[in-house]
Each structure stands twice: as C-alpha cells, then as structure tokens.
Design an enzyme around this catalytic site. Structure first.
Site, PDB file in Angstrom:
ATOM      1  N   HIS A 100      -1.490  -2.290  -6.772  1.00 33.84           N
ATOM      2  CA  HIS A 100      -2.212  -1.806  -5.416  1.00 33.84           C
ATOM      3  C   HIS A 100      -3.710  -2.034  -5.588  1.00 33.84           C
ATOM      4  CE1 HIS A 100      -2.979   1.201  -2.199  1.00 33.84           C
ATOM      5  NE2 HIS A 100      -2.964  -0.130  -1.636  1.00 33.84           N
ATOM      6  N   SER A 160       0.662  -1.393   0.179  1.00 30.06           N
ATOM      7  CA  SER A 160       0.073  -0.078  -0.176  1.00 30.06           C
ATOM      8  C   SER A 160       0.604   1.371   0.094  1.00 30.06           C
ATOM      9  CB  SER A 160      -0.925   0.032   1.166  1.00 30.06           C
ATOM     10  OG  SER A 160      -1.473  -1.042   1.380  1.00 30.06           O
ATOM     11  N   GLU A 194      -4.311   0.662  -8.465  1.00 27.47           N
ATOM     12  CA  GLU A 194      -3.135   1.576  -8.715  1.00 27.47           C
ATOM     13  C   GLU A 194      -2.069   0.775  -9.274  1.00 27.47           C
ATOM     14  OE1 GLU A 194      -3.125   5.255  -5.579  1.00 27.47           O
ATOM     15  OE2 GLU A 194      -2.388   3.432  -4.871  1.00 27.47           O
ATOM     16  N   ASN A 234      -3.206   6.344  -0.904  1.00 26.52           N
ATOM     17  CA  ASN A 234      -2.826   6.309   0.553  1.00 26.52           C
ATOM     18  C   ASN A 234      -2.095   7.639   0.892  1.00 26.52           C
ATOM     19  OD1 ASN A 234      -4.564   4.553   1.028  1.00 26.52           O
ATOM     20  ND2 ASN A 234      -2.861   2.810   1.011  1.00 26.52           N
TER      21      ASN A 234
END
Ligand code: 3H9
Length: 693
Positions: free
Chosen positions: A425, A404, A437, A475
């Site tokens: 991701h 992540s 991602e 994130n």
C-alpha cells in the site's frame, strides 16, 4: 584501550582504528578507547604523527544516540575532543562514509582532515532536536565561513567531501581504503607535507549580518524555529573566548537533551529503523529485476515513477490507448519533477524514461518479477485482475495489490498461488511519500514479505508490516479519528479553526484542507461502501456528502470546504455554512464554541484510541510501527514522535479520563480500548510495549 579501538605502529607513525559496528557511534567503549590510545601513543617517544580512521562502512556517525538520557560515563565526548585537540603529537582524521555530529566534531579537533572520495560530513543534531555538543558550533566557524556554518548546523544536511574541501572543513581528498590512506597521510603529516593546525587557535570572524538574518528567520517561525534558534545561539558563542563558548554550547546542548522536541525526534529516528525488525527479517527476498503496474492513474503512475527512480524497468498496463498516453505523460512529468528536485540527474533522465513501457497488452507481464495492481477499489475488479495475473505471470512472481482497505485474503482467493499475494500500500504521491504498508495475508509466504521490505529499501521508503483489516494500519485509524472533526464541526467548531488548531499542533495541513487536496469524492465513495456496515449507534455527519452532491470534490474541481481562486488563495466555501446549519437544525444541535486546545485534545485522543486498538489486535507489530505509519505517511509532526509516543507523554490514565469525559456526549464513539485501560491500571506505557515485542 578497549576492544573497539586499536593502535598500530609503522616505525615512527601510528594509526588509531575505531571499529564499533554498525556505524562507529561514539559510545563509552569507543570514547575511552580513543583516550587510552592517545595516552599510549603520546607516551611513546618514537611516534611522531598519528592518523585516526574507522573500520567498517563509515567514519564515526556521532554520539551514541542510545546513551542519551542515561547517566553519562566519562570520558564524555567533549572531553575526548579536547583531549585530541590538545595532543602534543599531530593527528589527522581520515573520514570515509559519513562523518556526522560528534564524528565531525572529533575530526575538527584533529590537526588535519582528509576525506575519502564519496564521503560526506555533517552536523545533523538539529534533526534530533539537538545541537552539536562537542564543540561543533565553536570550531566549525573557525574553519568555514559563517553562511556554511549556519547552513550546516541549523539545517542539518550533510555536504559532500568535495564541498567540505571547498569550504575549508577538510584539507584534502584521497581515494582508497581508509586504513592504507591513514598510513600514507600520517607520514605526510610527520613530514609537514600536510599542514597541522589546532582549530581552537584559529581566528573566528562571524558575519553579523548573516547571523542576524538567520535569527530573524528562525524567530519568525515561532515554535517551529526553536531548535534552529537554539543552535544559532550556540554559534554566537564562537565569538567568545573559546572555553566560554564551549561551556555555553554544552549548557545549550544539555537544555536541548531535556526538550520535548528531542524526545519526539529521537523516537522518530528509531521508529524509521525499528520497523524493519519483522519476523520475516531473515528470509531471503525474491529478486526483483523487472516490475509491472496495473493501472496508470495517479497512483499507478506514482508507483511506476518510484520504481523507475530506483532503476527498476516497469511495464504499466492501461485499458485503452488514450489512457496509455495519459500514463506516459504523467510518469514523464513525475520524472521531470524529480530532475527539478535534484532526485534524478539530467543525464540519467532519458535512460530512466527508456525503462518505461506502457501498453494495453497484459500478456507482456509474463516475465516480470513483481506486479502491483493499482486499479479501481472494487473486489470484483480486483478478482478479475488477479485471475488474469494468475494465468499470465511466471511462477514465483510476487502479485501485489495497492488497495487502501480491501481484504487481501479475499483478493488472494482469485489465484491458485495465494502464497505470492501481498498488499503493498503506497501513499499518494507514491514517488514522494515515504511510507509503504506491507500487508501480510494469511497465506502470504514469508519470503514474499521480505521481498516487500527489500523493495521498500530500494525505493528509499519506510516499510511497515500490517495485518489485514479494513484500512490496515493508517487508513483504519484515519477513518476513526477523521470522524471527530466532523463531530466537532457539527457541534459548533468552525472547520477553519479546526484546520488552524491542528496546524498549530504541527500538522502540515488541517484535515479539511487535506480532504480537499486528496479529493472529497474518495471519502464519499468510501462512506457509500461502508454505509451497509455502519452500526445504527454511529453518529453520521452528512456535510461532506452534501458538498460532493453539489459536484464539488475539493481542489480538483476548484471548490470543496474551501474555494480555490486562480491567484492561489483560498476562502471558505459559503455553501458549507448552510449545509452545517441545516443539519444542526434537523438534529436539534445547539452549536457551542471550542478552544483550540480542546480541538487538538479530542482529535489526538480519537487517533490514539484507534491506534491502541490496532496494536491490541496485532494489526501493527508494535506501537512504534503505528508511529512510523503516521510520521511517514500522514504528516504527523515529527518532533512529537508519532501518536503513541505522544500518548505516553499524556499518560494512559489521563487518556482514559479524557475518553470517559467525552463519552458523556457520545458513548458509542468514545470507548476506552482494553489495552489503554490495562496500561492505566498497571501504570505501563507504549514505550514499555515497544521493548517487550
Ligand atoms: C551527536 O553526535 C551529538 C554530539 O554533537 C554531542 C554529544 C555530546 N547512535 O541508519 P542505519 C544505528 S548526535 C546509535 O540503518 P545507514 C541505527 O539505529 C548524533 N545508533 O544505517 C541502526 O540500528 P539498528 C548525530 C546509531 O547505513 C544502525 O545503526 N549523528 C547511530 O543507512 C544502522 O543505521 C546522527 O544523527 C547513532 N548515532 O546510515 C547520525 N546512528 O540496525 C545518525 C545509527 O539496530 N545516523 N545508529 O536498527 C545516520 O544518519 C545513519 O545511521 C548513517 C548510516 C548515515 C550514519
């Protein structure tokens, strides 16, 4: 006629072919072409019947969305529809692929409709914040019952040609090539073997009970029901004399075109597609016939489920036999859930489960085309796994990490083939969430990037290209704006008020509820990891740590910011008020009240600030890529188009002013990104940047 519309004559019948790739949208050339074709065929005394069909992969996919907001060039679609309906010669529409929006409206104006097996019809305008604006709300209830009309127009989902036949929307189902079917069916129309009807002449009988039940339902939804309610008002017009009903629909359509919802939803529609425009788009992806997943926890199992649902055989590697059993149970449970949700047929269930292998033997990955590692978030552990993969996997296998936030360049150092290493991701639950991602490291080969995007397409996910940084696009931005909620809570805003204010803005859940749902221990571990990196100027709120130290990790332990009761209800965790009060006392903070509006403004501004930095640094290719990340991975309200679409609505200068005023409280957190300052100075927008890049 125009280059996108052609006519062909076969003795006394004729066909009109629309060929306007990619989806035969009803742009100006197409509209003009259809009217010209009709003029010619009507003037030809030999022609007795006409069939209208499309070349390419689909029937007309609706109005050309790109033309919305620009001055309309006649003939407008409602006039084209009326012109077709008024034709002195019978016309049949032959629909293949999808007949959507203005496409179905065109067909409803033809005098008969034939669906090619496998095709779908629908009026999806509400998904763009609109309503059918070429007679769909007035003509559909003349061929279909009220319940079907309401469902199709206010729900927006297409229905199969089989269902359309059942509901009277089409007259016939046929197999075959649309061009050939057009000729045979036009002959049947000529010979009255297929009945021609003029839709506007058909009686309409709206069911008042169904209409008022729908009205109450949408009214109860408040602003979330506004788009559907407007569409329902248009359907009510079907009970009026037809030209009055059509005029009322047109007025509502024009009102909808100017709405914020349409602006946001249109942006979201294009965002979903724009993200595929990457520098590696022309590369040939590597073939993925089989895959491996390392780690059968919630994330790994979700990834494996997603692959299985796409028909890709998967080998999951676990550390011990009891973990193997857990992974098998989780994945089969996920697949059962997919059956319940109609994503997997009962018949296909067993065959799908048969494509799953869960084992502790990592060497069984020697032949797979792709491995996705989903193990514990530690660089040491990742290095160990990737070194093993380097020794086991065949040449050319794609080696992906689902990390992540960890550095993919750093992970790639563990292998002798860094060109094959990429970040993929997924977002939890990985078999449900649409975002992927695709994190491109320095040495990632272009065809490996293309493989990530091709995989996303097979998994029906939206892939967004991201550069390497802590947390990538989503994130990283989340880590920044999430802090704003802690600051507001510590400064006196009730966290339940914060949750509710953001739900009022359109979020599916408030941030504290989300934290509880995903597990407070995750953020806790992350904060501990970042602790040595945290600059001394950064304000730190310790409430979440205190909750975790008490052994409460949110929903999974039954307690976090909220207490989760067995009956499904939740109440605030009383311990949290004490943690907040203690910290306020310790730091000498005098709590103040916040309005809902200030909460939303601060939260969204913090989000936009970090979004701008991510664009500025090239971590995201364009602002629209950031929007896609938040729409498809973080539940950003779709009708607002994404954070940077929303930022344009506020305006760069207004944002700069806001940030400067918030900076009086905390000059470290509230700093104006250079890109935003530049935009404020030269009066540009994120939309301008999307066009440039
Ligand atoms: C309407 O009809 C209003 C009327 O009631 C009243 C008017 C007065 N226009 O999705 P894809 C582009 S509102 C312009 O990847 P697929 C799309 O951006 C309209 N462009 O293909 C993409 O471009 P690019 C109601 C459109 O095979 C390319 O086509 N209709 C339009 O996966 C390929 O698209 C809808 O809402 C359009 N209407 O799916 C239908 N549609 O390659 C919207 C697509 O440059 N469309 N493009 O990125 C769809 O749902 C899907 O495109 C469809 C095909 C199912 C048709």
């Amino acid at each position: 006629m125009t280059e996108v519309v052609t006519i062909q004559k076969f003795d006394d019948i004729a066909t009109i072919c629309i060929d306007n790739p990619p989806v035969n949208a009803a742009g100006h050339a197409m509209r003009k072409g259809v009217v010209d074709a009709l003029d010619m065929l009507e003037a030809d005394p030999e022609v007795k019947a006409i069939a209208l069909y499309c070349a390419g992969r689909t029937f007309v996919a609706g109005a050309d969305i790109r033309e919305f907001g620009k001055p309309s060039q006649p003939p407008v679609l409602p006039d084209v529809c009326n012109r077709l309906e008024a034709s002195s010669k019978p016309i049949v529409a032959i629909m293949h692929g999808t007949a959507l929006g203005g496409g179905l409206e065109l067909a409803l104006c033809c005098h008969a409709r034939v669906g090619i097996t496998g095709s779908k019809v629908g009026l999806p305008e509400v998904n763009l914040g609109l309503l059918p604006g070429s007679g769909g709300t007035i003509r559909l209830p003349r061929v279909a019952d009220t319940a079907t009309t309401i469902k199709m127009i206010t729900g927006g989902a297409p229905i199969s040609a089989e269902d359309a036949l059942k509901h009277g929307i089409i007259d016939r189902l046929e197999d075959g090539d649309p061009a050939q079917v057009a000729v045979t069916i036009a002959k049947e129309l000529r010979d009255w073997k297929l009945k021609a009807r003029v839709t506007r002449d058909l009686p309409v009988n709206l069911n008042g009970d169904k209409m008022s039940a729908a009205r109450s339902k949408f009214e109860a939804l408040g602003s979330k029901g506004a788009v559907a309610l407007r569409a329902l008002r248009a359907i009510e017009g079907a009970a009026k004399p037809i030209d009055e009903g059509l005029a009322a629909e047109r007025a509502l359509f024009i009102e909808a075109l100017a709405s914020d919802e349409h602006h946001g939803l249109k942006h979201a529609f294009f965002a979903e597609r724009a993200v595929a425009n990457i520098p590696e788009a022309k590369e040939t992806p590597r073939e993925i016939k089989t895959a491996g997943v390392i780690g059968g926890g919630t994330m790994g199992s979700g990834i494996a489920t997603s692959m299985l649902l796409a028909g890709i055989p998967v080998t999951v590697i676990e550390m011990a036999e009891d973990r193997v059993a857990f992974a098998v149970k989780t994945i089969t449970g996920n697949l059962q859930g997919a059956v319940k949700r109609g994503k997997l047929s009962h018949e296909a269930f067993d065959a799908t489960v048969a494509k799953l292998t869960v084992t502790t033997d990592m060497s069984s990955l020697c032949d797979v085309d792709l491995v996705i590692e989903a193990v514990f978030e530690s660089m040491e552990v990742k290095h160990e796994v990737f070194a093993k993969l380097d020794a086991i996997c065949k040449t050319g296998a794609v080696l992906a990490s689902n990390t992540s936030y960890l550095n993919i360049d750093e992970i790639a150092k563990a292998v002798t083939r860094p060109q094959d290493v990429i970040g993929l991701h997924f977002f939890s639950p990985a078999h449900v969430m649409r975002l992927l991602e695709v994190v491109v490291a320095d040495k990632t080969a272009p065809d490996v990037v293309a493989t990530g995007f091709a995989l996303a397409k097979r998994l029906r996910k939206v892939a967004v290209r991201a550069g390497v940084c802590d947390g990538f696009i989503g994130n990283r931005i989340l880590a920044h704006y999430a802090r704003s909620t802690g600051y507001m809570m510590m400064d006196g805003a009730d966290y339940e008020q914060i949750d509710n204010a953001l739900v009022g803005f359109g979020a599916a859940m408030g941030p504290f509820t989300v934290g509880d749902l995903s597990g407070l221990d995750i953020g806790w571990a992350e904060r501990k990891r970042r602790a040595p990196l945290r600059p001394p100027e950064e304000r730190y709120i310790g409430v979440a740590d205190k909750i975790c130290e008490a052994g409460d990790f949110g929903r999974k332990t039954g307690k976090g910011y909220y207490v989760y009761w067995p009956d499904g209800s939740k109440t605030k965790n009383p311990d949290v008020a004490q943690f907040i009060a203690d910290e306020q006392a310790e730091k000498g903070i005098t709590p103040r009240s916040f309005t809902d509006e200030e909460i939303v403004d601060r939260y969204i501004t913090a989000m936009i600030v970090e979004c701008a930095r991510v664009v500025e640094e090239g971590i995201a290719l364009r602002p629209i890529d950031v929007d896609a990340v938040f729409l498809f991975g973080y539940g950003f309200p779709r009708h607002r188009g994404g954070p940077l679409c929303y930022a344009d609505k506020i305006g760069a200068q207004a944002l700069v002013d806001r940030i400067n005023s918030y900076a009086k409280d905390d000059a470290y957190y509230w700093r104006v990104p250079a890109l935003l300052q530049k935009m404020a100075d030269d009066g540009t927008t994120f939309a301008d940047l999307n066009k440039e890049r």
